[in-house]
Design a protein around this motif. Sequence first.
Motif, mmCIF file in Angstrom:
data_model
loop_
_atom_site.group_PDB
_atom_site.id
_atom_site.type_symbol
_atom_site.label_atom_id
_atom_site.label_comp_id
_atom_site.label_asym_id
_atom_site.label_seq_id
_atom_site.Cartn_x
_atom_site.Cartn_y
_atom_site.Cartn_z
ATOM 1 N N TYR A 183 6.179 8.089 -2.491
ATOM 2 C CA TYR A 183 4.872 8.265 -3.154
ATOM 3 C C TYR A 183 4.535 9.753 -3.275
ATOM 4 O O TYR A 183 4.068 10.219 -4.310
ATOM 5 N N LYS B 163 0.802 -1.238 0.000
ATOM 6 C CA LYS B 163 0.000 0.000 0.000
ATOM 7 C C LYS B 163 0.831 1.282 0.000
ATOM 8 O O LYS B 163 0.418 2.317 0.525
ATOM 9 N N THR B 164 2.011 1.187 -0.573
ATOM 10 C CA THR B 164 2.878 2.369 -0.630
ATOM 11 C C THR B 164 2.964 2.962 -2.046
ATOM 12 O O THR B 164 3.673 3.939 -2.254
ATOM 13 N N GLY B 165 2.256 2.340 -2.999
ATOM 14 C CA GLY B 165 2.308 2.843 -4.368
ATOM 15 C C GLY B 165 2.866 1.822 -5.348
ATOM 16 O O GLY B 165 3.267 2.176 -6.470
ATOM 17 N N TRP C 5 1.097 1.645 -8.867
ATOM 18 C CA TRP C 5 1.420 2.824 -9.667
ATOM 19 C C TRP C 5 2.836 2.711 -10.236
ATOM 20 O O TRP C 5 3.070 2.926 -11.432
ATOM 21 N N ARG D 115 -8.047 2.900 -4.683
ATOM 22 C CA ARG D 115 -9.048 3.361 -3.714
ATOM 23 C C ARG D 115 -9.223 4.858 -3.899
ATOM 24 O O ARG D 115 -10.151 5.301 -4.541
ATOM 25 N N LYS D 116 -8.300 5.665 -3.362
ATOM 26 C CA LYS D 116 -8.395 7.125 -3.528
ATOM 27 C C LYS D 116 -7.214 7.685 -4.295
ATOM 28 O O LYS D 116 -7.347 8.635 -5.049
ATOM 29 N N GLY D 117 -6.032 7.115 -4.013
ATOM 30 C CA GLY D 117 -4.836 7.559 -4.729
ATOM 31 C C GLY D 117 -4.438 8.983 -4.378
ATOM 32 O O GLY D 117 -3.974 9.732 -5.242
ATOM 33 N N SER E 177 -1.812 7.284 -14.727
ATOM 34 C CA SER E 177 -2.472 8.088 -13.691
ATOM 35 C C SER E 177 -3.583 7.294 -13.018
ATOM 36 O O SER E 177 -4.160 6.365 -13.599
HETATM 37 P P1 A3P Z 1 -5.099 4.515 -1.160
HETATM 38 O O1 A3P Z 1 -5.645 3.311 -0.466
HETATM 39 O O2 A3P Z 1 -4.593 5.562 -0.200
HETATM 40 O O3 A3P Z 1 -6.036 5.104 -2.149
HETATM 41 P P2 A3P Z 1 -0.171 -0.562 -3.529
HETATM 42 O O4 A3P Z 1 -0.205 -0.446 -4.996
HETATM 43 O O5 A3P Z 1 1.218 -0.564 -2.946
HETATM 44 O O6 A3P Z 1 -1.015 -1.668 -3.045
HETATM 45 O O7 A3P Z 1 -0.785 0.793 -2.963
HETATM 46 C C1 A3P Z 1 -2.130 1.095 -3.160
HETATM 47 C C2 A3P Z 1 -2.326 2.561 -2.948
HETATM 48 O O8 A3P Z 1 -1.855 3.269 -4.112
HETATM 49 C C3 A3P Z 1 -3.795 2.907 -2.810
HETATM 50 O O9 A3P Z 1 -3.823 4.064 -1.977
HETATM 51 C C4 A3P Z 1 -4.168 3.219 -4.249
HETATM 52 O O10 A3P Z 1 -5.342 3.962 -4.397
HETATM 53 C C5 A3P Z 1 -2.940 3.994 -4.700
HETATM 54 N N1 A3P Z 1 -2.770 3.990 -6.164
HETATM 55 C C6 A3P Z 1 -2.975 2.971 -7.024
HETATM 56 N N2 A3P Z 1 -2.733 3.359 -8.276
HETATM 57 C C7 A3P Z 1 -2.370 4.652 -8.222
HETATM 58 C C8 A3P Z 1 -2.017 5.618 -9.206
HETATM 59 N N3 A3P Z 1 -1.995 5.334 -10.510
HETATM 60 N N4 A3P Z 1 -1.704 6.863 -8.788
HETATM 61 C C9 A3P Z 1 -1.719 7.182 -7.477
HETATM 62 N N5 A3P Z 1 -2.061 6.328 -6.492
HETATM 63 C C10 A3P Z 1 -2.381 5.061 -6.863
#
Ligand code: A3P
Length: 353
Positions: free
Chosen positions: A247, A91-93, A96, A317-319, A287
């Motif tokens: 991130y 959940k650190t990005g 992405w 989720r929210k990003g 994005s």
């Molecule tokens: P949130 O739960 O705060 O929205 P991981 O990929 O390591 O599992 O991390 C998931 C987190 O990255 C989630 O955060 C997700 O929404 C966010 N995320 C996924 N894709 C993204 C993107 N393209 N740009 C920015 N944030 C993104």
Amino acid sequence: MAAHVLSLGLDSQNNQENGNFPCESGMEKAYEKKYRELLPTLPIGKGWMTEHVVQYQGFWLMPDLSLKPLWWIHDEFKVQPTDIFLASAPKTGTTWLKALIFATINRTHYDFSTSTHPLLNSNPHECVPFLDTYPLQSQETFSGLDSLPSPRLLATHFPLSLLPESMVSSTSGCKFVYICRDPKDVLISNLFFFNKFRSEELGPLSLEEAFELFCQGVSHVGPYWDHVLEYWKWSLQNPEKILFLKYEELKKEPLVVVKRLAEFLGQPFSLEEERNGVVQEIIKLCSFRNLSNLEVNKTKTYKYTKDVVANNNLYFRKGETGDSNNHLSHEMMEHIDKIFQEKLSGSGLSFGA
Ligand code: A3P
């Protein structure tokens, strides 16, 4: 207290009853004895997804999903000098960054403007597989990874100190990109994500429970501060081997970071590419708005293991940065900031508190 004294066999037993225990494969059989002997000796903590996590060499892991694959990686995985590993805590990005690395490395192979680009039809986790769960998906050897085009793009959530020497040695040639994120947002993102996988019997983890566990360092591949610190210190010693990203920086200055990423990976953008807006194309393609609205990410699933399947939309989720403000009290946020200030003190790394 971090570790709960609970019956150790329970997780495996429940999982087997629920059909969640990976079936007997070469890997399963090879490490069964070691697993059964070691498991009762490890400290136990409350899990975020499964009932328990165990502490192995200083880090909390979901035993069924982590231990045998980790040993299998040590014994069987053959690193290639051109490999690129994306390392991160959950959940650190990761999603992405997987998309950004894939799009950057393959920018001359696929046309961004046509619907055939793999990132428009596959979840980023399919484009960049997790090394950690690969043995549970394939049930056999790593030979399936040998057919990936070079450079192979692979991801891991494992802490640096748990990885085999073959991957981390300075002579192996391979490179790492690490991403971390403000711990408060990591906590909230983990809570929403892992609660989706908890069984009915376990029920959802409450915010208060998650907060307590996170502050004790008990989360998958946690303590989060140690996960970050190990990679951070390594990046200071070996800047040519590992690129350390945040991130929040990626959110703030995607153009700068993606250019740095391409340079680090040995594929800098040419002046012509920059003039033609290739960097912007990559950022747009990867994005949150674009990826989260794709059919594949709205309706399809990603198979982590034979038995653990996630809806792709869970990765989006929210990003945003700072969503923890909407969930944590002022005191909770201050407490986490204080812990991380202390843990990271003197390291040169900080999270914008
Ligand atoms: P949130 O739960 O705060 O929205 P991981 O990929 O390591 O599992 O991390 C998931 C987190 O990255 C989630 O955060 C997700 O929404 C966010 N995320 C996924 N894709 C993204 C993107 N393209 N740009 C920015 N944030 C993104």
